[in-house]
Design a protein around this motif. Structure first.
Motif, PDB file in Angstrom:
ATOM      1  N   SER A  60      74.136  10.529  53.453  1.00 25.11           N
ATOM      2  CA  SER A  60      73.694  11.385  52.347  1.00 25.11           C
ATOM      3  C   SER A  60      72.202  11.686  52.452  1.00 25.11           C
ATOM      4  O   SER A  60      71.759  12.814  52.231  1.00 25.11           O
ATOM      5  CB  SER A  60      74.006  10.715  51.007  1.00 25.11           C
ATOM      6  N   PHE A  61      71.398  10.665  52.793  1.00 24.03           N
ATOM      7  CA  PHE A  61      69.957  10.878  52.963  1.00 24.03           C
ATOM      8  C   PHE A  61      69.679  11.851  54.106  1.00 24.03           C
ATOM      9  O   PHE A  61      68.812  12.726  54.008  1.00 24.03           O
ATOM     10  CB  PHE A  61      69.250   9.546  53.219  1.00 24.03           C
ATOM     11  N   ILE A  62      70.404  11.685  55.197  1.00 21.91           N
ATOM     12  CA  ILE A  62      70.197  12.573  56.345  1.00 21.91           C
ATOM     13  C   ILE A  62      70.555  14.006  55.984  1.00 21.91           C
ATOM     14  O   ILE A  62      69.828  14.961  56.318  1.00 21.91           O
ATOM     15  CB  ILE A  62      71.029  12.086  57.550  1.00 21.91           C
ATOM     16  N   LEU A  63      71.681  14.192  55.292  1.00 24.03           N
ATOM     17  CA  LEU A  63      72.093  15.532  54.891  1.00 24.03           C
ATOM     18  C   LEU A  63      71.081  16.166  53.945  1.00 24.03           C
ATOM     19  O   LEU A  63      70.786  17.360  54.031  1.00 24.03           O
ATOM     20  CB  LEU A  63      73.475  15.478  54.233  1.00 24.03           C
ATOM     21  N   PHE A  64      70.540  15.363  53.018  1.00 22.10           N
ATOM     22  CA  PHE A  64      69.528  15.887  52.102  1.00 22.10           C
ATOM     23  C   PHE A  64      68.288  16.345  52.864  1.00 22.10           C
ATOM     24  O   PHE A  64      67.723  17.401  52.577  1.00 22.10           O
ATOM     25  CB  PHE A  64      69.146  14.816  51.079  1.00 22.10           C
ATOM     26  N   SER A 107      60.816  22.073  47.700  1.00 24.95           N
ATOM     27  CA  SER A 107      60.653  20.773  47.062  1.00 24.95           C
ATOM     28  C   SER A 107      59.447  20.005  47.568  1.00 24.95           C
ATOM     29  O   SER A 107      59.145  18.923  47.067  1.00 24.95           O
ATOM     30  CB  SER A 107      61.912  19.922  47.283  1.00 24.95           C
ATOM     31  N   GLY A 108      58.742  20.536  48.566  1.00 18.93           N
ATOM     32  CA  GLY A 108      57.618  19.813  49.131  1.00 18.93           C
ATOM     33  C   GLY A 108      58.043  18.620  49.972  1.00 18.93           C
ATOM     34  O   GLY A 108      57.252  17.711  50.197  1.00 18.93           O
ATOM     35  N   PHE A 109      59.272  18.638  50.451  1.00 19.07           N
ATOM     36  CA  PHE A 109      59.802  17.514  51.223  1.00 19.07           C
ATOM     37  C   PHE A 109      59.167  17.501  52.610  1.00 19.07           C
ATOM     38  O   PHE A 109      58.896  18.554  53.204  1.00 19.07           O
ATOM     39  CB  PHE A 109      61.321  17.643  51.328  1.00 19.07           C
ATOM     40  N   PHE A 110      58.935  16.311  53.138  1.00 23.20           N
ATOM     41  CA  PHE A 110      58.205  16.200  54.404  1.00 23.20           C
ATOM     42  C   PHE A 110      58.952  16.849  55.561  1.00 23.20           C
ATOM     43  O   PHE A 110      58.342  17.297  56.540  1.00 23.20           O
ATOM     44  CB  PHE A 110      57.923  14.728  54.719  1.00 23.20           C
ATOM     45  N   ALA A 111      60.277  16.912  55.477  1.00 26.45           N
ATOM     46  CA  ALA A 111      61.070  17.427  56.593  1.00 26.45           C
ATOM     47  C   ALA A 111      60.869  18.922  56.819  1.00 26.45           C
ATOM     48  O   ALA A 111      61.170  19.414  57.909  1.00 26.45           O
ATOM     49  CB  ALA A 111      62.550  17.140  56.357  1.00 26.45           C
ATOM     50  N   GLU A 112      60.364  19.655  55.829  1.00 29.22           N
ATOM     51  CA  GLU A 112      60.202  21.086  55.979  1.00 29.22           C
ATOM     52  C   GLU A 112      58.793  21.491  56.405  1.00 29.22           C
ATOM     53  O   GLU A 112      58.528  22.679  56.621  1.00 29.22           O
ATOM     54  CB  GLU A 112      60.536  21.794  54.660  1.00 29.22           C
ATOM     55  N   VAL A 113      57.882  20.536  56.543  1.00 30.37           N
ATOM     56  CA  VAL A 113      56.474  20.857  56.778  1.00 30.37           C
ATOM     57  C   VAL A 113      56.273  21.571  58.109  1.00 30.37           C
ATOM     58  O   VAL A 113      55.592  22.603  58.174  1.00 30.37           O
ATOM     59  CB  VAL A 113      55.625  19.574  56.711  1.00 30.37           C
ATOM     60  N   ASN A 114      56.844  21.042  59.190  1.00 27.11           N
ATOM     61  CA  ASN A 114      56.632  21.642  60.508  1.00 27.11           C
ATOM     62  C   ASN A 114      57.117  23.082  60.566  1.00 27.11           C
ATOM     63  O   ASN A 114      56.459  23.954  61.152  1.00 27.11           O
ATOM     64  CB  ASN A 114      57.332  20.813  61.585  1.00 27.11           C
TER      65      ASN A 114
END
Length: 224
Positions: A60-64, A107-114
């Motif tokens: 679930s965390f990975i999918l999010f 959402s400002g999530f770290f995964a989207e920064v790059n």
């Protein structure tokens, strides 16, 4: 043991039968969620229940993280003749001689920064320009990775001669950022309650210019 095993099989079957509608919905809407559901189901047949639950939580965390990395985007708010705005794709290069209004939605999530760092406009060839970044469409408190990235971007824009302000920041988030963000980001932020954009005149295309306003904040701008 045989009786208990039979009861568990019946109870498990009834639980699955009661969730058939949800299972069909997952299979129709998202292949990632469908894969997670199938993997978790397989784990429950081969592992102890507590381990299977942990596998499902991790999936679930990975999918999010995957979904959050895809949802964040940058759009340009283009002023219309009636004073409203329309959303458009962000320009690849920041236009010179005017103020550009960009809105971050995510959402400002770290995964989207790059990925987002590649969507911000380039300013190497920009001159006499200003940039307004609205965080009105963001949700929650951005990650430290996102804030550091935005601070680096603002520093780079300043080095290229572009003035930057960040608006649409809720008051509680503004207080947090004033204590924990970098200097460039902290100095660019204005509160959500303060006005940022204004235009003079009553004609359909009023004369506008880029200049600081004497108002409650030290960073309010005319825009064209």
């Amino acid at each position: 043991m045989a009786v208990i095993g039979g009861l568990l099989v019946v109870i498990g079957g009834e639980l699955v039968a009661g969730r058939l509608r949800d299972i069909r919905l997952v299979l129709r809407t998202s292949w990632l969620s469908s894969a997670a559901m199938i993997v978790t189901f397989a784990c429950t047949t081969q592992m102890p229940l507590q381990r299977a639950i942990f596998v499902g939580v991790r999936l679930s965390f990975i999918l999010f993280a995957v979904q959050a990395a895809k949802n964040g985007r940058i759009v340009e708010l283009v002023p219309l003749d009636d004073g409203d705005f329309r959303a458009a794709d962000a320009p690849a290069d920041l236009p010179s001689g005017r103020t550009t209004v960009l809105q971050y939605v995510g959402s400002g999530f770290f995964a989207e920064v790059n990925r987002l760092e590649e969507e911000w406009p380039h300013t190497a060839n920009t001159h006499d320009a200003a940039l307004v970044i609205s965080l009105k469409g963001s949700a929650g408190i951005p990650s430290t990775t996102f804030l550091k990235s935005l601070d680096r971007l603002i520093e780079r824009w300043h080095d290229n001669g572009v003035e930057v302000i960040v608006c649409g920041v809720p008051e509680d988030l503004k207080r947090r950022l004033e204590h924990h963000s970098g200097d460039h980001l902290r100095n660019a932020i204005i509160a959500e309650r303060d006005g940022v954009l204004a235009c003079r005149g009553s004609s359909p295309r009023p004369p506008c210019r880029l200049a600081p306003l004497r108002a409650r904040t030290r960073q309010q701008w005319w825009f064209r």
